[in-house]
Design a protein around this motif. Structure first.
Motif, PDB file in Angstrom:
ATOM      1  N   ARG A  44      43.748  45.037 -70.319  1.00 20.14           N
ATOM      2  CA  ARG A  44      43.068  44.036 -68.989  1.00 20.14           C
ATOM      3  C   ARG A  44      42.132  45.365 -68.374  1.00 20.14           C
ATOM      4  NH1 ARG A  44      43.709  38.784 -69.525  1.00 20.14           N
ATOM      5  NH2 ARG A  44      45.494  37.787 -69.775  1.00 20.14           N
ATOM      6  N   HIS A  45      40.647  44.719 -69.013  1.00 19.50           N
ATOM      7  CA  HIS A  45      39.696  45.716 -68.910  1.00 19.50           C
ATOM      8  C   HIS A  45      38.939  45.335 -67.315  1.00 19.50           C
ATOM      9  CE1 HIS A  45      40.469  49.319 -71.666  1.00 19.50           C
ATOM     10  NE2 HIS A  45      40.932  48.311 -72.734  1.00 19.50           N
ATOM     11  N   GLY A  46      38.444  45.832 -66.365  1.00 23.38           N
ATOM     12  CA  GLY A  46      38.061  44.899 -65.478  1.00 23.38           C
ATOM     13  C   GLY A  46      36.956  45.357 -65.079  1.00 23.38           C
ATOM     14  N   PRO A  47      35.837  45.605 -63.962  1.00 24.42           N
ATOM     15  CA  PRO A  47      34.882  46.101 -63.202  1.00 24.42           C
ATOM     16  C   PRO A  47      35.823  46.646 -62.006  1.00 24.42           C
ATOM     17  CG  PRO A  47      34.069  43.759 -62.487  1.00 24.42           C
ATOM     18  CD  PRO A  47      36.284  43.919 -63.654  1.00 24.42           C
ATOM     19  N   ALA A  48      34.926  48.023 -61.610  1.00 22.89           N
ATOM     20  CA  ALA A  48      35.973  48.687 -60.808  1.00 22.89           C
ATOM     21  C   ALA A  48      35.944  47.637 -59.583  1.00 22.89           C
ATOM     22  CB  ALA A  48      35.158  49.923 -60.849  1.00 22.89           C
ATOM     23  N   SER A  49      34.949  47.133 -58.975  1.00 27.68           N
ATOM     24  CA  SER A  49      34.654  46.355 -57.766  1.00 27.68           C
ATOM     25  C   SER A  49      34.178  44.890 -58.164  1.00 27.68           C
ATOM     26  CB  SER A  49      33.413  47.140 -57.017  1.00 27.68           C
ATOM     27  OG  SER A  49      33.203  46.264 -55.817  1.00 27.68           O
ATOM     28  N   THR A  50      35.059  43.938 -57.605  1.00 29.55           N
ATOM     29  CA  THR A  50      34.788  42.820 -57.576  1.00 29.55           C
ATOM     30  C   THR A  50      33.264  42.201 -56.495  1.00 29.55           C
ATOM     31  OG1 THR A  50      36.223  41.961 -56.508  1.00 29.55           O
ATOM     32  CG2 THR A  50      36.596  41.482 -59.019  1.00 29.55           C
ATOM     33  N   THR A  51      32.733  43.055 -56.089  1.00 28.07           N
ATOM     34  CA  THR A  51      31.648  42.806 -55.270  1.00 28.07           C
ATOM     35  C   THR A  51      30.453  43.245 -56.050  1.00 28.07           C
ATOM     36  OG1 THR A  51      33.235  43.036 -53.174  1.00 28.07           O
ATOM     37  CG2 THR A  51      30.837  43.345 -53.036  1.00 28.07           C
ATOM     38  N   CYS A  52      29.142  42.092 -56.161  1.00 29.51           N
ATOM     39  CA  CYS A  52      28.028  42.467 -56.004  1.00 29.51           C
ATOM     40  C   CYS A  52      26.982  43.341 -55.528  1.00 29.51           C
ATOM     41  CB  CYS A  52      26.982  41.694 -56.739  1.00 29.51           C
ATOM     42  SG  CYS A  52      25.601  41.975 -57.885  1.00 29.51           S
ATOM     43  N   ARG A  53      26.244  44.600 -55.429  1.00 25.26           N
ATOM     44  CA  ARG A  53      25.731  45.386 -54.897  1.00 25.26           C
ATOM     45  C   ARG A  53      24.891  44.783 -54.375  1.00 25.26           C
ATOM     46  NH1 ARG A  53      21.969  47.172 -60.463  1.00 25.26           N
ATOM     47  NH2 ARG A  53      21.095  44.995 -60.441  1.00 25.26           N
ATOM     48  N   LEU A  58      31.996  37.968 -57.095  1.00 31.67           N
ATOM     49  CA  LEU A  58      31.673  38.359 -58.354  1.00 31.67           C
ATOM     50  C   LEU A  58      32.710  36.592 -58.895  1.00 31.67           C
ATOM     51  CD1 LEU A  58      31.294  41.623 -59.917  1.00 31.67           C
ATOM     52  CD2 LEU A  58      29.644  40.159 -59.643  1.00 31.67           C
ATOM     53  N   LYS A  59      31.627  35.868 -59.658  1.00 32.35           N
ATOM     54  CA  LYS A  59      33.154  35.383 -59.823  1.00 32.35           C
ATOM     55  C   LYS A  59      33.190  35.547 -61.614  1.00 32.35           C
ATOM     56  CE  LYS A  59      31.006  31.143 -60.684  1.00 32.35           C
ATOM     57  NZ  LYS A  59      30.570  29.565 -60.652  1.00 32.35           N
ATOM     58  N   ARG A  60      34.102  35.731 -61.482  1.00 32.34           N
ATOM     59  CA  ARG A  60      34.969  35.507 -63.293  1.00 32.34           C
ATOM     60  C   ARG A  60      33.907  34.114 -64.063  1.00 32.34           C
ATOM     61  NH1 ARG A  60      39.491  38.568 -66.056  1.00 32.34           N
ATOM     62  NH2 ARG A  60      39.447  37.929 -67.998  1.00 32.34           N
ATOM     63  N   ILE A  61      33.635  34.620 -65.346  1.00 27.91           N
ATOM     64  CA  ILE A  61      33.078  33.118 -66.277  1.00 27.91           C
ATOM     65  C   ILE A  61      33.804  32.879 -67.439  1.00 27.91           C
ATOM     66  CG2 ILE A  61      30.826  33.199 -64.620  1.00 27.91           C
ATOM     67  CD1 ILE A  61      29.776  34.670 -66.938  1.00 27.91           C
ATOM     68  N   GLY A  62      34.358  34.604 -67.653  1.00 27.94           N
ATOM     69  CA  GLY A  62      35.102  33.983 -69.335  1.00 27.94           C
ATOM     70  C   GLY A  62      35.162  35.967 -69.890  1.00 27.94           C
ATOM     71  N   GLU A  63      35.534  35.989 -70.875  1.00 26.39           N
ATOM     72  CA  GLU A  63      36.247  37.324 -71.398  1.00 26.39           C
ATOM     73  C   GLU A  63      35.415  37.487 -72.899  1.00 26.39           C
ATOM     74  OE1 GLU A  63      40.397  36.579 -70.088  1.00 26.39           O
ATOM     75  OE2 GLU A  63      40.986  36.191 -72.069  1.00 26.39           O
ATOM     76  N   ASP A  64      35.664  38.516 -73.455  1.00 27.76           N
ATOM     77  CA  ASP A  64      35.885  39.094 -74.666  1.00 27.76           C
ATOM     78  C   ASP A  64      37.198  39.742 -75.474  1.00 27.76           C
ATOM     79  OD1 ASP A  64      32.799  38.417 -75.111  1.00 27.76           O
ATOM     80  OD2 ASP A  64      32.770  40.291 -74.470  1.00 27.76           O
ATOM     81  N   VAL A  65      37.601  39.393 -76.237  1.00 31.91           N
ATOM     82  CA  VAL A  65      38.836  39.990 -76.299  1.00 31.91           C
ATOM     83  C   VAL A  65      38.669  40.799 -77.784  1.00 31.91           C
ATOM     84  CG1 VAL A  65      40.959  38.649 -77.594  1.00 31.91           C
ATOM     85  CG2 VAL A  65      40.345  37.835 -75.899  1.00 31.91           C
ATOM     86  N   SER A  66      39.133  41.462 -77.948  1.00 30.74           N
ATOM     87  CA  SER A  66      38.844  42.848 -79.550  1.00 30.74           C
ATOM     88  C   SER A  66      40.050  42.709 -79.442  1.00 30.74           C
ATOM     89  CB  SER A  66      37.841  43.423 -79.138  1.00 30.74           C
ATOM     90  OG  SER A  66      38.529  44.764 -78.607  1.00 30.74           O
ATOM     91  N   GLU A  67      40.775  43.172 -80.967  1.00 31.90           N
ATOM     92  CA  GLU A  67      41.632  43.081 -81.754  1.00 31.90           C
ATOM     93  C   GLU A  67      41.519  44.538 -82.426  1.00 31.90           C
ATOM     94  OE1 GLU A  67      44.089  39.544 -81.320  1.00 31.90           O
ATOM     95  OE2 GLU A  67      43.569  39.883 -83.252  1.00 31.90           O
ATOM     96  N   LYS A  68      42.304  45.292 -81.745  1.00 38.30           N
ATOM     97  CA  LYS A  68      42.634  46.712 -82.640  1.00 38.30           C
ATOM     98  C   LYS A  68      44.022  47.126 -83.539  1.00 38.30           C
ATOM     99  CE  LYS A  68      38.924  48.069 -80.992  1.00 38.30           C
ATOM    100  NZ  LYS A  68      38.272  48.484 -82.088  1.00 38.30           N
ATOM    101  N   LEU A  69      44.169  47.788 -84.953  1.00 38.03           N
ATOM    102  CA  LEU A  69      45.302  47.487 -85.626  1.00 38.03           C
ATOM    103  C   LEU A  69      46.008  48.538 -85.643  1.00 38.03           C
ATOM    104  CD1 LEU A  69      47.289  46.381 -87.907  1.00 38.03           C
ATOM    105  CD2 LEU A  69      45.949  47.567 -89.302  1.00 38.03           C
ATOM    106  N   GLY A  70      47.293  48.754 -84.820  1.00 41.48           N
ATOM    107  CA  GLY A  70      47.702  50.260 -84.730  1.00 41.48           C
ATOM    108  C   GLY A  70      48.901  50.362 -85.254  1.00 41.48           C
ATOM    109  N   TYR A  71      49.823  51.729 -85.028  1.00 46.64           N
ATOM    110  CA  TYR A  71      50.951  52.117 -86.559  1.00 46.64           C
ATOM    111  C   TYR A  71      51.649  52.840 -85.053  1.00 46.64           C
ATOM    112  CZ  TYR A  71      53.537  53.704 -90.183  1.00 46.64           C
ATOM    113  OH  TYR A  71      54.225  53.956 -90.999  1.00 46.64           O
TER     114      TYR A  71
END
Length: 192
Positions: A44-53, A58-71
Motif C-alpha cells: 500500500r502506497h499513501g501520501p506522506a500526510s493526510t493533511t491538505c496544504r 484529506l478524505k480517501r475516495i478510492g484507489e488505483d491497483v496495479s499488478e506486477k508479475l514477479g519471479y
C-alpha cells in the motif's frame, strides 16, 4: 457526364457519412489477466500526510491497483501496488502517492522476473521461444515478442553499467580473457 459526376458525388458523400458516423475510439492494448492462483502480496502506497496544504484533512475516495508479475526462487508471484486517492473537500485537491520506479514503465514485470529472463537467455543459453513455453506451462501467456522487448529495454537500462565497466577495464594495463571455443551445431552437417 454530368449525371455520372452527380452519382459519384452522392456515393462519396454517403461513404463520408458512413465513415464519420462510426465513433473513433482509440484501441487500448488488452493486457492479459494474471492467473488468480498465483500468490499475491499487497503493497500500500499513501501520501506522506493526510493533511491538505490548506490545513483541512484529506478524505480517501478510492484507489488505483496495479499488478506486477514477479519471479522468486522458481515461483511466480504477483505484487499488487495499491495507491490510495485522497481529496480535500474544501480546496478540491486530489493527492495520491507517486508510482514506484520500475525498470519498464507501465510494464507487468518486476525486476526479479526481468533478471530471470536475462539470466536464462544469456547465462543458461535458453532462447526466448523456449522460455515462452516454460511460462506457458506455468499458465502465463508471455509471447516471445514481449520477452524480446524486455531484453531490449533491459539492455538500454544497463548501458550506463556497461560504459562504467568499459572505462574500468580499459584503464587496466593487462586484460585476460577465456578464449575457449564453444561447440555449436553446424546446420546441414548434423554434428557438433
Amino acid at each position: 457526364m454530368d449525371a455520372d459526376m452527380a452519382a459519384i458525388e452522392e456515393k462519396v458523400n454517403a461513404l463520408r457519412e458512413a465513415i464519420g458516423a462510426k465513433p473513433t475510439t482509440p484501441q487500448v492494448p488488452r493486457r492479459m489477466r494474471l492467473p488468480a492462483e498465483l500468490p499475491r502480496t499487497d503493497t500500500r502506497h499513501g501520501p506522506a500526510s493526510t493533511t491538505c496544504r490548506c490545513g483541512c484533512g484529506l478524505k480517501r475516495i478510492g484507489e488505483d491497483v496495479s499488478e506486477k508479475l514477479g519471479y522468486l526462487l522458481g515461483v511466480f508471484t504477483v505484487e499488487r501496488h495499491i495507491r490510495g486517492k485522497w481529496v480535500c473537500d474544501q480546496c478540491e485537491t486530489l493527492t495520491q502517492a507517486p508510482v514506484p520506479a520500475q525498470v519498464i514503465d507501465k510494464g507487468i514485470s518486476t525486476a526479479g522476473l526481468l533478471a530471470q529472463v536475462l539470466v536464462a537467455k544469456f547465462a543458461d543459453r535458453l532462447p526466448l521461444y523456449r522460455q515462452e513455453s516454460v511460462f506457458a506451462r506455468a499458465g502465463l501467456a508471455l509471447p516471445r515478442s514481449t520477452l524480446g522487448e524486455w531484453v531490449g529495454v533491459c539492455g538500454l537500462r544497463l548501458q550506463p553499467l556497461v560504459d562504467a565497466l568499459k572505462v574500468e577495464l580499459l584503464g587496466k594495463p593487462v586484460l585476460h580473457a577465456d578464449e575457449t571455443p564453444v561447440q555449436m551445431l553446424k546446420p546441414g552437417a548434423g554434428k557438433l
